[in-house]
Design a protein around this motif. Structure first.
Motif, PDB file in Angstrom:
ATOM      1  N   LYS A 244       0.839  -1.205   0.000  1.00 26.10           N
ATOM      2  CA  LYS A 244       0.000   0.000   0.000  1.00 26.10           C
ATOM      3  C   LYS A 244       0.874   1.255   0.000  1.00 26.10           C
ATOM      4  O   LYS A 244       0.560   2.252  -0.668  1.00 26.10           O
ATOM      5  N   THR A 245       1.985   1.201   0.731  1.00 33.09           N
ATOM      6  CA  THR A 245       2.878   2.364   0.793  1.00 33.09           C
ATOM      7  C   THR A 245       3.522   2.621  -0.565  1.00 33.09           C
ATOM      8  O   THR A 245       3.644   3.781  -0.990  1.00 33.09           O
ATOM      9  N   ILE A 246       3.915   1.565  -1.268  1.00 28.35           N
ATOM     10  CA  ILE A 246       4.458   1.742  -2.622  1.00 28.35           C
ATOM     11  C   ILE A 246       3.428   2.419  -3.513  1.00 28.35           C
ATOM     12  O   ILE A 246       3.744   3.343  -4.269  1.00 28.35           O
ATOM     13  N   CYS A 247       2.177   1.980  -3.414  1.00 26.87           N
ATOM     14  CA  CYS A 247       1.107   2.592  -4.215  1.00 26.87           C
ATOM     15  C   CYS A 247       0.950   4.075  -3.885  1.00 26.87           C
ATOM     16  O   CYS A 247       0.812   4.921  -4.791  1.00 26.87           O
ATOM     17  N   ILE A 248       0.957   4.402  -2.601  1.00 26.97           N
ATOM     18  CA  ILE A 248       0.807   5.799  -2.178  1.00 26.97           C
ATOM     19  C   ILE A 248       1.966   6.636  -2.720  1.00 26.97           C
ATOM     20  O   ILE A 248       1.767   7.760  -3.221  1.00 26.97           O
ATOM     21  N   PHE A 249       3.179   6.106  -2.644  1.00 24.98           N
ATOM     22  CA  PHE A 249       4.337   6.846  -3.171  1.00 24.98           C
ATOM     23  C   PHE A 249       4.204   7.074  -4.669  1.00 24.98           C
ATOM     24  O   PHE A 249       4.573   8.144  -5.168  1.00 24.98           O
ATOM     25  N   ARG A 250       3.699   6.082  -5.405  1.00 25.76           N
ATOM     26  CA  ARG A 250       3.516   6.288  -6.838  1.00 25.76           C
ATOM     27  C   ARG A 250       2.467   7.355  -7.118  1.00 25.76           C
ATOM     28  O   ARG A 250       2.624   8.172  -8.028  1.00 25.76           O
ATOM     29  N   MET A 251       1.425   7.411  -6.330  1.00 32.59           N
ATOM     30  CA  MET A 251       0.395   8.425  -6.528  1.00 32.59           C
ATOM     31  C   MET A 251       0.947   9.827  -6.289  1.00 32.59           C
ATOM     32  O   MET A 251       0.621  10.779  -7.002  1.00 32.59           O
ATOM     33  N   VAL A 252       1.775   9.958  -5.266  1.00 27.86           N
ATOM     34  CA  VAL A 252       2.335  11.269  -4.925  1.00 27.86           C
ATOM     35  C   VAL A 252       3.484  11.648  -5.851  1.00 27.86           C
ATOM     36  O   VAL A 252       3.681  12.826  -6.163  1.00 27.86           O
ATOM     37  N   LEU A 253       4.225  10.642  -6.332  1.00 28.06           N
ATOM     38  CA  LEU A 253       5.431  10.877  -7.133  1.00 28.06           C
ATOM     39  C   LEU A 253       5.298  10.178  -8.488  1.00 28.06           C
ATOM     40  O   LEU A 253       5.996   9.195  -8.775  1.00 28.06           O
ATOM     41  N   PRO A 254       4.416  10.674  -9.344  1.00 29.43           N
ATOM     42  CA  PRO A 254       4.099   9.951 -10.588  1.00 29.43           C
ATOM     43  C   PRO A 254       5.260   9.812 -11.559  1.00 29.43           C
ATOM     44  O   PRO A 254       5.299   8.873 -12.349  1.00 29.43           O
ATOM     45  N   LYS A 255       6.226  10.729 -11.509  1.00 34.81           N
ATOM     46  CA  LYS A 255       7.297  10.724 -12.505  1.00 34.81           C
ATOM     47  C   LYS A 255       8.656  10.308 -11.942  1.00 34.81           C
ATOM     48  O   LYS A 255       9.661  10.308 -12.665  1.00 34.81           O
ATOM     49  N   ALA A 256       8.718   9.954 -10.666  1.00 35.29           N
ATOM     50  CA  ALA A 256       9.979   9.523 -10.065  1.00 35.29           C
ATOM     51  C   ALA A 256      10.207   8.037 -10.314  1.00 35.29           C
ATOM     52  O   ALA A 256       9.255   7.255 -10.379  1.00 35.29           O
ATOM     53  N   LEU A 257      11.471   7.661 -10.465  1.00 35.09           N
ATOM     54  CA  LEU A 257      11.826   6.250 -10.473  1.00 35.09           C
ATOM     55  C   LEU A 257      11.741   5.740  -9.035  1.00 35.09           C
ATOM     56  O   LEU A 257      12.458   6.224  -8.164  1.00 35.09           O
ATOM     57  N   LEU A 258      10.858   4.797  -8.778  1.00 31.60           N
ATOM     58  CA  LEU A 258      10.737   4.202  -7.453  1.00 31.60           C
ATOM     59  C   LEU A 258      11.604   2.945  -7.424  1.00 31.60           C
ATOM     60  O   LEU A 258      11.417   2.051  -8.249  1.00 31.60           O
ATOM     61  N   ARG A 259      12.525   2.889  -6.489  1.00 34.72           N
ATOM     62  CA  ARG A 259      13.520   1.815  -6.501  1.00 34.72           C
ATOM     63  C   ARG A 259      13.331   0.844  -5.336  1.00 34.72           C
ATOM     64  O   ARG A 259      13.252   1.250  -4.177  1.00 34.72           O
ATOM     65  N   TYR A 260      13.287  -0.444  -5.673  1.00 37.05           N
ATOM     66  CA  TYR A 260      13.425  -1.463  -4.654  1.00 37.05           C
ATOM     67  C   TYR A 260      14.840  -1.386  -4.106  1.00 37.05           C
ATOM     68  O   TYR A 260      15.821  -1.564  -4.833  1.00 37.05           O
ATOM     69  N   ALA A 261      14.961  -1.141  -2.803  1.00 36.02           N
ATOM     70  CA  ALA A 261      16.285  -1.049  -2.195  1.00 36.02           C
ATOM     71  C   ALA A 261      16.378  -2.083  -1.076  1.00 36.02           C
ATOM     72  O   ALA A 261      15.871  -3.190  -1.195  1.00 36.02           O
ATOM     73  N   GLY A 262      17.038  -1.749   0.019  1.00 33.52           N
ATOM     74  CA  GLY A 262      17.294  -2.721   1.078  1.00 33.52           C
ATOM     75  C   GLY A 262      16.038  -3.309   1.686  1.00 33.52           C
ATOM     76  O   GLY A 262      15.037  -2.623   1.865  1.00 33.52           O
ATOM     77  N   GLY A 263      16.094  -4.602   1.999  1.00 34.78           N
ATOM     78  CA  GLY A 263      15.029  -5.256   2.724  1.00 34.78           C
ATOM     79  C   GLY A 263      13.965  -5.941   1.900  1.00 34.78           C
ATOM     80  O   GLY A 263      13.165  -6.712   2.441  1.00 34.78           O
ATOM     81  N   ARG A 264      13.953  -5.729   0.604  1.00 36.68           N
ATOM     82  CA  ARG A 264      12.825  -6.267  -0.162  1.00 36.68           C
ATOM     83  C   ARG A 264      12.864  -7.792  -0.248  1.00 36.68           C
ATOM     84  O   ARG A 264      11.817  -8.446  -0.295  1.00 36.68           O
ATOM     85  N   THR A 265      14.047  -8.400  -0.232  1.00 40.60           N
ATOM     86  CA  THR A 265      14.099  -9.860  -0.331  1.00 40.60           C
ATOM     87  C   THR A 265      13.776 -10.544   0.993  1.00 40.60           C
ATOM     88  O   THR A 265      13.419 -11.718   1.012  1.00 40.60           O
ATOM     89  N   THR A 266      13.895  -9.814   2.104  1.00 35.99           N
ATOM     90  CA  THR A 266      13.576 -10.402   3.407  1.00 35.99           C
ATOM     91  C   THR A 266      12.185 -10.016   3.898  1.00 35.99           C
ATOM     92  O   THR A 266      11.594 -10.727   4.709  1.00 35.99           O
ATOM     93  N   ARG A 267      11.648  -8.906   3.406  1.00 34.98           N
ATOM     94  CA  ARG A 267      10.356  -8.432   3.910  1.00 34.98           C
ATOM     95  C   ARG A 267       9.199  -8.684   2.945  1.00 34.98           C
ATOM     96  O   ARG A 267       8.045  -8.491   3.302  1.00 34.98           O
ATOM     97  N   LEU A 268       9.513  -9.090   1.695  1.00 39.59           N
ATOM     98  CA  LEU A 268       8.458  -9.347   0.724  1.00 39.59           C
ATOM     99  C   LEU A 268       8.660 -10.716   0.077  1.00 39.59           C
ATOM    100  O   LEU A 268       9.780 -11.074  -0.302  1.00 39.59           O
ATOM    101  N   SER A 269       7.575 -11.454  -0.073  1.00 39.74           N
ATOM    102  CA  SER A 269       7.628 -12.707  -0.815  1.00 39.74           C
ATOM    103  C   SER A 269       7.880 -12.414  -2.293  1.00 39.74           C
ATOM    104  O   SER A 269       7.718 -11.269  -2.740  1.00 39.74           O
ATOM    105  N   LYS A 270       8.254 -13.432  -3.052  1.00 35.65           N
ATOM    106  CA  LYS A 270       8.452 -13.251  -4.495  1.00 35.65           C
ATOM    107  C   LYS A 270       7.174 -12.735  -5.149  1.00 35.65           C
ATOM    108  O   LYS A 270       7.209 -11.849  -6.007  1.00 35.65           O
ATOM    109  N   PHE A 271       6.036 -13.296  -4.738  1.00 38.39           N
ATOM    110  CA  PHE A 271       4.762 -12.867  -5.313  1.00 38.39           C
ATOM    111  C   PHE A 271       4.522 -11.386  -5.048  1.00 38.39           C
ATOM    112  O   PHE A 271       4.134 -10.632  -5.941  1.00 38.39           O
TER     113      PHE A 271
END
Length: 312
Positions: A244-271
């Motif tokens: 949900k937070t990623i979605c909110i950031f995209r809504m607020v920042l429509p033209k920014a490159l949003l980058r997966y950075a630290g923690g995504r492999t431990t805090r998010l499943s592959k799906f």
């Protein structure tokens, strides 16, 4: 067209309460309107690790904390250049030189300038750097040496900053980003979520970034490290809240490159990593992070291919 909507804080708080499916639909549409199917690949190297004077509660490199990490002084120039060449072989088009500490010593800074020149000379690699709270003169020098994009995260909201760090303040970080932009470099400025902040704090982060207008916004998910004050924060944020937070950031920042950075492999499943890409993530850190392991480039390429996305 929805990309130009200026959401208020109240509207964003209401959106947070909507089903994830609705937020994904909105944010995906915004991403499609502003970007193609390419995903920027960046690799980072900790050119100097540990013994940092700042007291950031999340950080294993702070000398105020007690994390067990392997510290090392500034690497030699040739080692950094070899790492950049290896990153290029693994598909990265950007390579970021990162050093621990508030600011480099004079001797280290001169050596860093040589590193930057060597990395910037590699065909197909864009040189980035993350070197702390540099002075305006130092910012001019790294720009002249070849840095195209400078990373300096706000990390959290202005309201919550003192709960995370007291050795520098939120405005120090904002001013550094503004100086970088003043001297013609792109800003890479992001956040860490899951440090106990509220939804209001996350919205404040996004709105603060909107004012700064960075080119890239790294979104880190706290990976609690033993020996830091936040070591027991595994349950401060769940996967749905991250998405949900990623979605909110995209809504607020429509033209920014949003980058997966630290923690995504431990805090998010592959799906759910895939859902984040659908929501609007269009830049990834490939390889390892500063003091923790990341994902393998081949795995990321496979995941992107499954979504008809291409790493560039």
């Amino acid at each position: 067209m929805v990309q130009n909507k200026n959401y208020t804080k109240e509207e964003l708080l209401d959106l947070y309460n909507e089903p994830l499916s609705k937020l994904l639909e909105i944010s995906h549409k915004i991403t499609e309107e502003n970007f193609d199917n390419t995903v920027e690949a960046c690799s980072i190297l900790s050119a100097k690790t540990g013994a940092c004077s700042e007291n950031c509660k999340y950080c294993s490199q702070s000398k105020h904390n007690h994390a067990e990490i392997e510290c090392h002084p500034l690497l030699d120039v040739e080692t950094v250049k070899k790492a950049a060449l290896s990153a290029k072989e693994n598909g990265a088009t950007r390579f970021c030189i990162v050093t621990s500490g508030r600011v480099p010593t004079d001797n280290d800074f001169q050596k860093i300038l040589q590193m930057i020149k060597e990395v910037a000379s590699i065909e197909g690699i864009h040189c980035c750097a993350s070197l702390g709270l540099l002075s305006e003169e130092q910012i001019k020098q790294i720009k002249d040496a070849g840095v195209e994009r400078y990373n300096h995260n706000i990390n959290t909201s202005e309201h919550y900053h003192e709960q995370i760090c007291t050795t520098h303040n939120f405005k120090d970080r904002v001013n550094t980003v503004k100086m970088v932009q003043k001297h013609g470099m792109e800003a890479c400025c992001g956040v860490i979520i899951g440090m106990g902040e509220s939804r209001e704090d996350r919205i404040d982060m996004a709105l603060a970034l909107k004012k700064l207008n960075p080119k890239t916004v790294p979104i880190n998910f706290l990976n609690p490290i033993k020996g830091t004050p936040l070591e027991n924060y595994e349950d401060k944020i769940d996967e749905e809240e991250i998405l949900k937070t990623i979605c909110i950031f995209r809504m607020v920042l429509p033209k920014a490159l949003l980058r997966y950075a630290g923690g995504r492999t431990t805090r998010l499943s592959k799906f759910n990593q895939k859902l984040g890409l659908i929501a609007g993530i269009n830049s990834v850190l490939v390889g390892n992070y500063l003091t923790t392991a990341g994902s393998k480039s081949e795995e990321d390429k496979k995941m992107l291919k499954e979504l008809d996305m291409v790493m560039v």
